[in-house]
Design an enzyme around this catalytic site. Structure first.
Site, PDB file in Angstrom:
ATOM      1  N   TYR A 162     -15.420   9.768 -19.915  1.00 44.93           N
ATOM      2  CA  TYR A 162     -15.679   8.380 -19.541  1.00 44.93           C
ATOM      3  C   TYR A 162     -16.789   8.365 -18.476  1.00 44.93           C
ATOM      4  O   TYR A 162     -16.772   9.178 -17.547  1.00 44.93           O
ATOM      5  CB  TYR A 162     -14.389   7.758 -19.003  1.00 44.93           C
ATOM      6  CG  TYR A 162     -14.597   6.369 -18.464  1.00 44.93           C
ATOM      7  CD1 TYR A 162     -14.810   5.292 -19.322  1.00 44.93           C
ATOM      8  CD2 TYR A 162     -14.590   6.124 -17.096  1.00 44.93           C
ATOM      9  CE1 TYR A 162     -15.023   4.019 -18.830  1.00 44.93           C
ATOM     10  CE2 TYR A 162     -14.794   4.845 -16.604  1.00 44.93           C
ATOM     11  CZ  TYR A 162     -15.006   3.799 -17.470  1.00 44.93           C
ATOM     12  OH  TYR A 162     -15.215   2.543 -16.981  1.00 44.93           O
ATOM     13  N   ARG A 211       0.812  -1.225   0.000  1.00 39.32           N
ATOM     14  CA  ARG A 211       0.000   0.000   0.000  1.00 39.32           C
ATOM     15  C   ARG A 211       0.842   1.270   0.000  1.00 39.32           C
ATOM     16  O   ARG A 211       0.308   2.367  -0.185  1.00 39.32           O
ATOM     17  CB  ARG A 211      -0.987  -0.007   1.181  1.00 39.32           C
ATOM     18  CG  ARG A 211      -2.023   1.103   1.091  1.00 39.32           C
ATOM     19  CD  ARG A 211      -3.131   0.969   2.115  1.00 39.32           C
ATOM     20  NE  ARG A 211      -2.646   0.600   3.432  1.00 39.32           N
ATOM     21  CZ  ARG A 211      -2.045   1.435   4.278  1.00 39.32           C
ATOM     22  NH1 ARG A 211      -1.851   2.697   3.944  1.00 39.32           N
ATOM     23  NH2 ARG A 211      -1.627   1.015   5.456  1.00 39.32           N
ATOM     24  N   ASP A 247      -7.051  12.151 -19.352  1.00 36.18           N
ATOM     25  CA  ASP A 247      -7.264  10.708 -19.411  1.00 36.18           C
ATOM     26  C   ASP A 247      -6.765  10.284 -20.791  1.00 36.18           C
ATOM     27  O   ASP A 247      -7.400  10.568 -21.800  1.00 36.18           O
ATOM     28  CB  ASP A 247      -8.751  10.406 -19.222  1.00 36.18           C
ATOM     29  CG  ASP A 247      -9.050   8.914 -19.210  1.00 36.18           C
ATOM     30  OD1 ASP A 247      -8.277   8.165 -19.838  1.00 36.18           O
ATOM     31  OD2 ASP A 247     -10.051   8.503 -18.588  1.00 36.18           O
ATOM     32  N   LYS A 279      -7.092  -1.167 -20.182  1.00 39.87           N
ATOM     33  CA  LYS A 279      -7.326  -1.103 -21.615  1.00 39.87           C
ATOM     34  C   LYS A 279      -6.033  -1.437 -22.383  1.00 39.87           C
ATOM     35  O   LYS A 279      -5.605  -2.562 -22.325  1.00 39.87           O
ATOM     36  CB  LYS A 279      -7.895   0.268 -21.971  1.00 39.87           C
ATOM     37  CG  LYS A 279      -9.065   0.706 -21.056  1.00 39.87           C
ATOM     38  CD  LYS A 279     -10.276  -0.195 -21.127  1.00 39.87           C
ATOM     39  CE  LYS A 279     -11.256  -0.027 -19.967  1.00 39.87           C
ATOM     40  NZ  LYS A 279     -11.671   1.338 -19.681  1.00 39.87           N
TER      41      LYS A 279
HETATM   42  C1  PLP Z   1     -12.121   2.080 -18.667  1.00 33.96           C
HETATM   43  C2  PLP Z   1     -11.815   3.511 -18.615  1.00 33.96           C
HETATM   44  C3  PLP Z   1     -11.627   4.169 -17.392  1.00 33.96           C
HETATM   45  C4  PLP Z   1     -11.804   3.485 -16.058  1.00 33.96           C
HETATM   46  O1  PLP Z   1     -10.869   2.482 -15.867  1.00 33.96           O
HETATM   47  P1  PLP Z   1     -11.113   1.218 -14.902  1.00 33.96           P
HETATM   48  O2  PLP Z   1      -9.840   0.485 -15.030  1.00 33.96           O
HETATM   49  O3  PLP Z   1     -12.307   0.491 -15.416  1.00 33.96           O
HETATM   50  O4  PLP Z   1     -11.345   1.754 -13.535  1.00 33.96           O
HETATM   51  C5  PLP Z   1     -11.310   5.511 -17.430  1.00 33.96           C
HETATM   52  N1  PLP Z   1     -11.206   6.191 -18.592  1.00 33.96           N
HETATM   53  C6  PLP Z   1     -11.394   5.596 -19.780  1.00 33.96           C
HETATM   54  C7  PLP Z   1     -11.272   6.406 -21.026  1.00 33.96           C
HETATM   55  C8  PLP Z   1     -11.706   4.248 -19.842  1.00 33.96           C
HETATM   56  O5  PLP Z   1     -11.900   3.674 -21.030  1.00 33.96           O
END
Ligand code: PLP
Length: 392
Positions: free
Chosen positions: A102, A48, A174, A199
């Site tokens: 998102y 952690r 992001d 992803k």
């Molecule tokens: C999937 C996704 C997230 C969130 O990610 P998790 O790993 O599911 O928490 C945030 N931003 C984008 C663009 C995403 O595709």
């Protein structure tokens, strides 16, 4: 800025790896220990605290990939997003967020922020002026997502970097849809880069993780909160993610190429309406995308011509699977109006230009010809069914 001058695939394969001094194995050994002897009073290793050998090793790779001084990995993309946001916002502060976000980020902001006295505004569109319009006295952060989900709009990184410097704000992006292979926002003066590593970094639809990359100073500030919030990633998953990231460069470049060919094929198809892909010259963000991206990514969206049922089409696909997630080596599709953007409501979706028949397509690494053949057979199937219904 890049502390590691090596090329993309060399960084993916090697940077940060833990040397196996004992047995000289080829890959980083996996350290599952949750308990470590004190090295000295300043270095206390604990999962952690985000500083086990595997965690530190992967952070070096991600920092190098994003041309950042430092990075942190989290238990999910949302853990990375929420921790980064809360590290730079407190009661009385204000944040400007891009209109198309998102879904999870949108929910975090609209459901939680009022509890902490944090004010927020969403932009009208994604042009730099749309952000400047919403900046107020107490604004602290600009938050963007480009290319965006699901219409692949492109926000000008250079303009947002300059705008945030002009107003003394922290800019966050992001960068999930682009991946570090296609876009390095720090080169455009964006302060903090966030990824859902679930992803493209993971890439095989079997890992849930998140990452943040920035300066040493910003990462220290985010870490101070991260250890209190406790959203760290298990070492086994870290190790698996390191394994996945070795092939991220070749995977994503193959997906770029496949997506470009699929976008061109769909754009020329008589049964397909609008196609949204930054790699198409007719896309409104094409020029900016060309200036700030090294590849246009593996995500695109499209509409069928009127009279063709999008949900029947998706059910008729055999190779391409309907799926909630994206960015795996396998191709998947999804209806934003029924899944990721269902909570927005019909009116807000209309305002954002997300039609009910819109299909989001995460292009994998299969042979392009096989993906085209699958789409052709699905279109033929729904068209022949359509005639059958009319006749009866
Ligand atoms: C999937 C996704 C997230 C969130 O990610 P998790 O790993 O599911 O928490 C945030 N931003 C984008 C663009 C995403 O595709």
């Amino acid at each position: 800025m890049n502390p590691n001058k090596k090329g993309l695939n060399t960084i993916c394969t090697h940077t940060g790896e833990v040397k196996d001094k004992q047995f000289k194995g080829a890959i980083s050994p996996l350290y599952m220990s949750t308990s470590y002897a004190f090295e000295d009073v300043d270095v206390k290793r604990y999962p952690r605290y985000f500083n086990t050998p595997n965690q530190e090793s992967l952070c070096k790779k991600i920092a190098a990939l994003e041309h950042a001084e430092s990075a942190l990995i989290f238990g999910s993309g949302m853990a990375a997003i929420s921790t980064a946001l809360m590290a730079f916002l407190k009661a009385g502060d204000h944040i400007v967020l891009q209109q198309t976000l998102y879904g999870g980020t949108y929910n975090l902001v609209t459901e939680e922020f009022h509890k902490y006295g944090i004010e927020y505004s969403f932009t009208e569109g994604w042009q730099p002026e749309a952000f400047e319009d919403k900046i107020q006295e107490n604004t602290k952060v600009l938050y963007i997502e480009t290319p965006s989900n699901p219409l692949l709009t492109v926000t000008d990184l250079d303009a947002i970097g300059k705008l945030s410097k002009k107003h003394g704000l922290i800019s966050m992006i992001d960068n999930t849809f682009a991946s570090p292979v296609n876009q390095n926002p720090i080169d455009f003066d964006i302060d903090i880069v966030i990824h859902s590593a679930t992803k493209y970094m993971g890439g095989h639809s079997d890992i849930c993780a998140g990452a943040v990359a920035s300066t040493e100073e910003n990462i220290k500030r985010i870490f101070a909160l991260a250890k209190n919030f406790g959203g760290s990633l298990s070492d086994y998953t870290v190790w698996l993610l390191e394994r996945s990231m070795k092939t991220m460069g070749i995977r994503v470049r193959a997906q770029n190429e496949n997506a470009q060919r699929m976008a061109e094929y769909l754009d020329a198809h008589q049964d397909i309406g609008a196609v949204y892909y930054p790699g198409l010259p007719n896309h409104p963000g094409h020029r900016v995308a060309k200036a700030q991206m090294k590849g246009f990514g593996g995500m695109l969206s499209f509409e069928l011509h009127e009279g063709l049922d999008a949900s029947q089409f998706q059910k008729s696909l055999q190779l391409i699977k309907p799926s909630m997630s994206l960015a795996g080596v396998e191709s998947t599709v999804l209806s934003p109006s029924q899944t990721s953007h269902a909570l927005l409501g019909a009116e807000e979706r209309k305002r954002q230009g997300i039609k009910d028949g819109l299909i989001r397509f995460s292009v994998g690494i299969e042979e392009t010809e096989d993906l085209i053949a699958d789409i052709e057979q699905a279109l033929n199937k729904i068209k022949s069914k359509g005639t059958a219904v009319t006749r009866s």
